[in-house]
Design a protein around this motif. Structure first.
Motif, PDB file in Angstrom:
ATOM      1  N   ARG A  34       0.814  -1.208   0.000  1.00  0.00           N
ATOM      2  CA  ARG A  34       0.000   0.000   0.000  1.00  0.00           C
ATOM      3  C   ARG A  34       0.856   1.270   0.000  1.00  0.00           C
ATOM      4  O   ARG A  34       0.370   2.351  -0.346  1.00  0.00           O
ATOM      5  N   THR A  35       2.135   1.171   0.405  1.00  0.00           N
ATOM      6  CA  THR A  35       2.991   2.354   0.418  1.00  0.00           C
ATOM      7  C   THR A  35       3.264   2.862  -0.995  1.00  0.00           C
ATOM      8  O   THR A  35       3.699   4.008  -1.167  1.00  0.00           O
ATOM      9  N   ASP A  39      -1.074   9.222  -1.853  1.00  0.00           N
ATOM     10  CA  ASP A  39      -1.837   9.625  -0.672  1.00  0.00           C
ATOM     11  C   ASP A  39      -3.281   9.958  -1.007  1.00  0.00           C
ATOM     12  O   ASP A  39      -4.188   9.670  -0.211  1.00  0.00           O
ATOM     13  N   GLU A  40      -3.499  10.565  -2.165  1.00  0.00           N
ATOM     14  CA  GLU A  40      -4.874  10.947  -2.518  1.00  0.00           C
ATOM     15  C   GLU A  40      -5.773   9.727  -2.677  1.00  0.00           C
ATOM     16  O   GLU A  40      -6.995   9.814  -2.497  1.00  0.00           O
ATOM     17  N   LEU A  42      -5.094   6.697  -0.921  1.00  0.00           N
ATOM     18  CA  LEU A  42      -5.191   6.126   0.420  1.00  0.00           C
ATOM     19  C   LEU A  42      -6.144   6.915   1.299  1.00  0.00           C
ATOM     20  O   LEU A  42      -6.807   6.347   2.185  1.00  0.00           O
ATOM     21  N   ASN A  43      -6.236   8.222   1.066  1.00  0.00           N
ATOM     22  CA  ASN A  43      -7.082   9.088   1.897  1.00  0.00           C
ATOM     23  C   ASN A  43      -8.471   9.292   1.313  1.00  0.00           C
ATOM     24  O   ASN A  43      -9.276  10.028   1.888  1.00  0.00           O
ATOM     25  N   ASN A  44      -8.756   8.644   0.190  1.00  0.00           N
ATOM     26  CA  ASN A  44     -10.070   8.794  -0.439  1.00  0.00           C
ATOM     27  C   ASN A  44     -11.099   7.939   0.312  1.00  0.00           C
ATOM     28  O   ASN A  44     -10.908   6.730   0.454  1.00  0.00           O
ATOM     29  N   PRO A  45     -12.188   8.538   0.794  1.00  0.00           N
ATOM     30  CA  PRO A  45     -13.177   7.761   1.552  1.00  0.00           C
ATOM     31  C   PRO A  45     -13.887   6.698   0.731  1.00  0.00           C
ATOM     32  O   PRO A  45     -14.513   5.799   1.296  1.00  0.00           O
ATOM     33  N   GLU A  48     -11.183   1.491  -0.160  1.00  0.00           N
ATOM     34  CA  GLU A  48     -10.759   0.622   0.930  1.00  0.00           C
ATOM     35  C   GLU A  48      -9.555  -0.169   0.431  1.00  0.00           C
ATOM     36  O   GLU A  48      -9.661  -0.896  -0.557  1.00  0.00           O
ATOM     37  N   CYS A  49      -8.440   0.004   1.101  1.00  0.00           N
ATOM     38  CA  CYS A  49      -7.208  -0.636   0.655  1.00  0.00           C
ATOM     39  C   CYS A  49      -6.870  -1.812   1.560  1.00  0.00           C
ATOM     40  O   CYS A  49      -6.772  -1.661   2.783  1.00  0.00           O
TER      41      CYS A  49
END
Length: 237
Positions: A34-35, A39-40, A42-45, A48-49
């Motif tokens: 996942r790294t 970020d956009e 990973l932070n998107n509601p 789901e990752c």
């Protein structure tokens, strides 16, 4: 409901996720690392990752990730290295069979549950029900199946699906582009039942992602192409 995207870190998988999010469609991503995701994302509601590799997941773990998803998209593929292309273990066909079996199991437990499955493949993987490849194409594909594990893997996955047209609780479509090229914007394209592509025909990767997005978000499009292997053709100027 969500769409589970396998291979979402890949070049086409990323675009499928991008097109789904543009359509405000929630996504569940299964990725090895996942790294490597921005970020956009990973932070998107709406995202789901889940971190993991499909080859290391048990059937019970994979079943949990498929639950709550109306569609599973496979953009899986082997790394384009010599050893992976010409050797190693198959990836796409065993994963396809596992998803089929899990979907069948989920339907048996809850008869209203239907899992749609979209497999990304290639135009040189022929559909024996509709395609009439030339002698040259048949010779080349036969050679590729003999020499390349990755190509044989794709053929086996498509053949497995074609041989299971009516499994309760499981519907499928195989998207077949030509040689993939990269551009940022969707262009005009068509989808056909049979392949008329030459070995040199190209398809925009973003058009393939958009075709998958349409299959996921449009019931009309899905009804047209379920149980088939549409070939994506860019419209040439």
């Amino acid at each position: 409901m969500k769409t589970l995207v396998l291979g979402g870190n890949g070049r086409t998988g990323k675009l499928v996720v991008q097109e789904l999010l543009k359509a405000n469609h929630p996504v569940r991503l299964l990725v090895r690392d996942r790294t490597k995701l921005p970020d956009e994302l990973l932070n998107n509601p709406s995202v789901e990752c889940v971190e993991g590799s499909i080859t290391s997941l048990s059937d019970n773990q994979l079943e949990e990730y498929i639950k709550g998803c109306s569609t599973v998209v496979s953009c899986l593929g082997k790394n384009p290295t010599f050893s992976e292309t010409f050797g190693g273990q198959k990836l796409v066909s065993p994963s396809t069979e596992r998803i089929h079996n899990i979907a069948k199991k989920l339907h048996e437990a809850s008869p209203s549950t239907v899992t749609r499955f979209i497999l990304m493949n290639g135009s040189m993987v022929f559909n024996k029900d509709f395609d009439s490849p030339s002698w040259t194409q048949r010779f080349i594909t036969s050679l590729l199946k003999t020499l390349m594990t990755a190509f044989r893997d794709n053929v086996d996955a498509a053949e497995f699906l074609r041989s299971h047209p009516n499994t309760p609780g499981f519907e499928w479509s195989v998207v077949r582009p030509g040689q993939l090229i990269d551009k940022s914007e969707v262009s005009e394209y068509t989808m056909t039942k049979s392949t008329t592509t030459s070995l040199s025909e190209t398809t925009l990767r973003i058009n393939v992602a958009d075709a998958m997005r349409r299959l996921i978000t449009s019931d009309e499009c899905w009804k047209q192409w379920k149980g088939l292997m549409p070939v994506v053709h860019d419209k040439k100027a």
